[in-house]
Design a protein around this motif. Structure first.
Motif, PDB file in Angstrom:
ATOM      1  N   SER A 226       0.821  -1.198   0.000  1.00 32.48           N
ATOM      2  CA  SER A 226       0.000   0.000   0.000  1.00 32.48           C
ATOM      3  C   SER A 226       0.863   1.258   0.000  1.00 32.48           C
ATOM      4  N   GLN A 227       0.430   2.273  -0.761  1.00 30.93           N
ATOM      5  CA  GLN A 227       1.109   3.562  -0.793  1.00 30.93           C
ATOM      6  C   GLN A 227       0.173   4.657  -0.294  1.00 30.93           C
ATOM      7  N   THR A 228      -0.685   4.319   0.629  1.00 26.34           N
ATOM      8  CA  THR A 228      -1.702   5.251   1.094  1.00 26.34           C
ATOM      9  C   THR A 228      -1.183   6.133   2.228  1.00 26.34           C
ATOM     10  N   GLU A 229      -1.859   7.262   2.422  1.00 27.10           N
ATOM     11  CA  GLU A 229      -1.599   8.104   3.586  1.00 27.10           C
ATOM     12  C   GLU A 229      -2.139   7.422   4.837  1.00 27.10           C
ATOM     13  N   TRP A 230      -3.324   6.897   4.734  1.00 26.94           N
ATOM     14  CA  TRP A 230      -3.899   6.069   5.791  1.00 26.94           C
ATOM     15  C   TRP A 230      -4.946   5.152   5.200  1.00 26.94           C
ATOM     16  N   GLU A 231      -5.274   4.115   5.959  1.00 31.48           N
ATOM     17  CA  GLU A 231      -6.344   3.188   5.602  1.00 31.48           C
ATOM     18  C   GLU A 231      -7.159   2.956   6.862  1.00 31.48           C
TER      19      GLU A 231
ATOM     20  N   LEU B  83     -10.889   1.548   3.768  1.00 36.40           N
ATOM     21  CA  LEU B  83     -11.074   2.750   2.956  1.00 36.40           C
ATOM     22  C   LEU B  83      -9.697   3.380   2.803  1.00 36.40           C
ATOM     23  N   TYR B  84      -9.273   3.616   1.550  1.00 35.38           N
ATOM     24  CA  TYR B  84      -7.927   4.102   1.275  1.00 35.38           C
ATOM     25  C   TYR B  84      -7.928   5.614   1.075  1.00 35.38           C
ATOM     26  N   ASN B  85      -6.860   6.238   1.583  1.00 34.39           N
ATOM     27  CA  ASN B  85      -6.617   7.652   1.334  1.00 34.39           C
ATOM     28  C   ASN B  85      -5.263   7.774   0.643  1.00 34.39           C
ATOM     29  N   TYR B  86      -5.286   8.086  -0.658  1.00 34.21           N
ATOM     30  CA  TYR B  86      -4.059   8.286  -1.428  1.00 34.21           C
ATOM     31  C   TYR B  86      -3.780   9.779  -1.555  1.00 34.21           C
ATOM     32  N   LYS B  87      -2.561  10.180  -1.233  1.00 32.41           N
ATOM     33  CA  LYS B  87      -2.140  11.550  -1.500  1.00 32.41           C
ATOM     34  C   LYS B  87      -1.612  11.608  -2.925  1.00 32.41           C
ATOM     35  N   LEU B  88      -2.118  12.566  -3.722  1.00 35.84           N
ATOM     36  CA  LEU B  88      -1.774  12.625  -5.141  1.00 35.84           C
ATOM     37  C   LEU B  88      -0.664  13.638  -5.402  1.00 35.84           C
TER      38      LEU B  88
END
Length: 890
Positions: free
Chosen positions: A532-537, A882-887
């Motif tokens: 995972s490369q998410t900010e948070w999950e 639920l994923y939060n990706y920083k773009l």
């Protein structure tokens, strides 16, 4: 007559006895030939297989974990030899020589060099050197030498593998076949076969052997012999580990089970010395471990154990500060019986900084009070505050050594200068950010207990144990670099892709019937799970069922995320990923969610509809006023919300199964003066509202027609020729002179409907009835572009109908297109690959945005979650998170 019968019976019995004696004698030739007799007590590892041919065939199959290891350059020669042996063993000619029965392979260290293998197995009593000579020739060995030594025939067979020639020494003695490639090992085994002091006299070996499965392949480890081998792999500073391994037990053994998912070893360990490490755990009753439930899913390694009773009354350690000894003494009565050391995979952190020790507590309140009282003179407190509603103290002290007092030897030179408390646990470590990471991931429920890989692994191990070890091999290379020599670490680092397919490895032991029962499991997966490369999950009860909606907190102005899962739970989640509340409603949401100001006081609520009801929740998750409101007829389309004059006099428009279009006010009452409009067919798409030249138009479409209504539900405009809206077509207003409404017909024909009733149709190319269409400005030129998705292909045409690009995806199931506007010049098309659970952002040139595709299992939303100039993509995943990706936008 009777005398003759008696004589006959006696003769028959004597004959039978002679025959029986013959067979017993013949049988003893095999029974007394034991492959273990040739295994000397200096063996490090012993493998017994009940089917030597199938065993090597499995190793050489090229499948599963062994196939993956065979691809490592450093192991290439080894597996070439395995394949070479397998090919010869499975030669039909050898079936005449090999006897069905156990075969033993042992490994011996010779003069500090690499381990040398030795092979022994029983063969039929009539097998002699002539049969062996003939078998060698029939299996392709013609150039070999023979010699006699002490009346024994020895064959020296050259074997060329990968341009390297080894000599195999082979003989048959007393019904036993013996072979080795080392002359030293071979002749030592020949002598050993005459001795009564074989490997079974090693401490604990015989008892472990008796507990193993009779019809299973099995492996044994003799700890005192393998310790020197382990020492060659270690750094000089970590050589103490070899001594600890030597003192683990006498012998450990286990049945081997190999399949496509990995390897499992299960069996017992035993020794004779009460000073051995595992011997101390014979008095520890197995228990269920719980600390893993609070470990983050980023945990690369952990080991938990039940504290032995003898550790509860330890004397003070002279090497640790007096204050730490005092703290340990006062904490002991309130500590539970479980202690855990864990290493988290955190980029930029050393192994020491990323490690923690966690204690399960009997009484958290008392432990926190004692820590404050004892350590107050040297303590500072930093509060972990991921959001404005969470404040957890993290205590920092100037001393270390609590772990060495509580459990000596458990964590060598561990620095426990930071303390935090969560639920019934005390977390200690050397680094504030690592300790706070555990706190944060627990707030998000992003723990091992909710991790797919760990849950799959856990199913393979017993539920109760005295010790529990778990690791993700590809994530512990940095940790191991503190212990293993550079050559070994270099090999591991060069083969991270292979390590990535070994998903997990774990080991447990428990005291059973006065022995230690061991279980070792290695899980393999052909496809590497993407990291995972998410900010948070943050964890939901099940997978997300709607596109995330962004809600504004009227108290702070912060963005919050509203989502529903497949169990019809709705959640409000803050920008830190913490679930503010979860509410169960009785139906799934259809279509969009809206934010309204019901009371017209600057406070916002969440409005949405299901099939049967209108729902209105305040920001605390409570229903407003008389909501939920039952619809006059079950809905067939999504709710549309209109605020005609921007005065918060909301109108809620929705179609029913009775083919009537209903409009409700904000209180859920049918609007007075609205005449429910009856359509010819079922309306499945959301209604739209446009204001053109001072006139209002409410536009709805069924499967045969498009209707233009006024605020009262009367037809305001009749189209001059038949138009039909495709089920997945957007309906957009095209400004200009004159303005029009645009959508596609089921066959993909673009329809411009003007407000005088005229229709202009454009055909781009044939499209299927399942195509998707929308119209928006992608290239920032002030004109809208035509965007199609059909049969796994994304099409973009400019306002002059010129094709700008086509992009094919590896799937026929695509969702979208979604329009995203990052700036005046940076706009993207969003696409959801339903089949492969991937999400894309596509630019005006058809290129995929950097960092995409990303994992996602729902339609997605993008916004700025905070005041910072950062864009965040929110999407549901297949693993309930639920994923939060920083773009990284242009």
């Amino acid at each position: 007559m009777r005398k003759k019968i008696a004589v006959s019976v006696i003769l028959l019995l004597v004959s039978g006895l002679i025959i029986l004696t013959y067979f017993i004698y013949q049988g003893r030739k095999t029974l007394l030939t034991d492959p273990y007799k040739a295994i000397s007590p200096d063996a490090c590892i012993v493998i017994e297989t009940v089917d030597i041919q199938n065993f090597f065939k499995t190793l050489a199959s090229g499948k599963g974990i062994f196939g993956e290891l065979a691809g490592i350059p450093d192991f290439k020669t080894f597996f070439s030899k395995i394949t070479f042996i397998s090919d010869r063993l499975n030669n039909p000619e050898l079936n005449k020589t090999l006897h069905p029965g156990p075969a033993v392979i042992s490994f011996h260290q010779v003069s500090g060099k690499k381990l040398q293998p030795f092979f022994s197995m029983t063969v039929p009593a009539e097998t002699g050197f002539r049969q062996i000579r003939e078998s060698l020739r029939l299996t392709g060995f013609s150039d070999f030498n023979e010699t006699r030594q002490d009346g024994m025939h020895v064959f020296m067979v050259p074997c060329e593998i990968n341009n390297t020639v080894d000599t195999l020494y082979l003989t048959v003695k007393s019904g036993m076949l013996m072979a080795a490639k080392s002359a030293v090992v071979f002749y030592k085994a020949v002598v050993q076969s005459e001795s009564s002091n074989d490997i079974r006299n090693s401490p604990g070996f015989r008892r472990v052997l008796l507990t193993s499965g009779r019809n299973e392949d099995k492996v044994f480890i003799i700890f005192r012999n393998i310790a020197p081998v382990i020492r060659t792999l270690l750094k000089p500073s970590a050589s103490y580990l070899a001594d600890k391994i030597s003192n683990l037990a006498g012998t450990a053994g286990g049945d081997i089970h190999i399949n496509d998912k990995g390897i499992t070893l299960s069996g017992y360990s035993e020794g004779l010395d009460s000073t051995e490490i595992l011997h101390k755990f014979k008095s520890v009753s197995p228990g269920s471990f719980d600390t893993y439930r609070i470990l983050p899913s980023s945990t690369a390694l952990f080991e938990s154990l039940i504290l032995p009773v003898e550790n509860t009354g330890k004397k003070q350690e002279t090497r640790t500060p007096a204050r730490i000894n005092d703290l340990a003494a006062r904490l002991r009565p309130y500590l539970g019986n479980e202690i855990t050391r864990a290493y988290l995979d955190i980029r930029g952190k050393t192994a020491g900084e990323s490690s923690v020790i966690i204690y399960r507590l009997k009484n958290r309140v008392q432990c926190e009070r004692i820590l404050d009282e004892v350590m107050r003179p040297e303590m500072t407190i930093t509060y972990f505050e991921p959001d404005d509603q969470t404040r957890i103290p993290v205590y920092r002290t100037g001393s270390k050594g609590l772990a060495s007092v509580i459990m000596p030897g458990f964590a060598h030179e561990f620095i426990d200068s930071h303390y935090a408390f969560f639920d019934s646990y005390m977390i200690t470590g050397s680094d504030y950010s690592t300790v706070s990471r555990i706190l944060y991931d627990n707030i998000l429920n992003k723990t091992l207990a909710n991790d797919v890989t760990f849950r799959d692994f856990e199913e393979m191990l017993p539920s109760r144990a005295g010790y529990y070890f778990y690791c993700v091999p590809s994530h512990i290379v940095n940790f191991l670099s503190g212990y293993l020599n550079e050559n070994f670490i270099r090999t591991l680092s060069a083969n991270r892709n292979t390590l990535g397919k070994i998903e997990s490895a774990g080991y447990q032991f428990a005291s059973i019937n006065g022995m230690i029962y061991n279980n070792l499991s290695v899980r393999y997966r052909e496809e590497i799970r993407e990291e995972s490369q998410t900010e948070w999950e943050t964890l939901l009860d099940t997978v997300a069922s709607i596109k995330p909606f962004f809600f504004t907190n009227h108290n702070t102005g912060a963005r919050e995320i509203f989502i529903q899962d497949m169990n019809n739970n709705v959640y409000l989640i803050n920008t830190a990923g913490r679930v503010l509340w979860k509410v169960s409603i009785d139906e799934g949401i259809q279509g969009q969610v809206y934010m309204i100001d019901y009371y017209r006081n600057g406070k916002y609520q969440l409005l949405f509809a299901g099939r049967n009801k209108l729902h209105l929740l305040d920001r605390n998750g409570n229903y407003v006023a008389r909501y939920p409101v039952r619809l006059r007829s079950p809905a067939t389309n999504a709710l549309a919300l209109f605020d005609y004059d921007n005065n918060k006099n909301y109108r809620l428009t929705i179609a029913g199964e009775d083919k009537l279009i209903y409009t409700y006010d904000r209180e859920g009452n049918v609007v007075k003066g609205w005449k429910p409009f009856r359509t010819a067919g079922i309306v499945t798409t959301e209604a739209s509202f446009f204001r053109v030249s001072g006139k209002d138009y409410i536009v709805v479409a069924d499967e045969t027609s498009i209707y233009f209504l006024d605020r009262s539900g009367n037809e305001r405009l009749r189209v001059r020729e038949p138009v039909t809206r495709a089920k997945s077509s957007g309906l957009r207003l095209v400004p200009g002179s004159p303005p029009s409404v645009i959508c596609t017909a089921p066959d993909g024909t673009v329809q411009n409907i003007f407000f005088d009733g005229k229709v202009k149709k454009l055909a781009f190319r044939p499209f299927t009835f399942d195509h998707c269409f929308d119209f928006f400005d992608v290239d920032s030129d002030g004109f809208g572009e035509y965007v199609f998705i059909d049969q796994g292909i994304l099409y973009l045409y400019d306002h002059n109908r010129k094709e700008m690009f086509t992009r094919k995806f590896d799937s026929d199931e695509l969702g979208g297109p979604i329009y995203f506007n990052f700036s005046a010049t940076d706009r993207k098309i969003g696409v959801f690959d339903v089949k492969n659970k991937l999400i894309y952002l596509i630019g005006k040139d058809g290129e995929v945005m950097n960092g995409f595709p990303k994992r996602g299992a729902s339609m997605f939303s993008i916004t700025r979650l905070t005041d910072k100039n950062d864009w965040h993509l929110i999407v549901g995943g297949t693993d309930r998170f639920l994923y939060n990706y920083k773009l990284e936008t242009e």
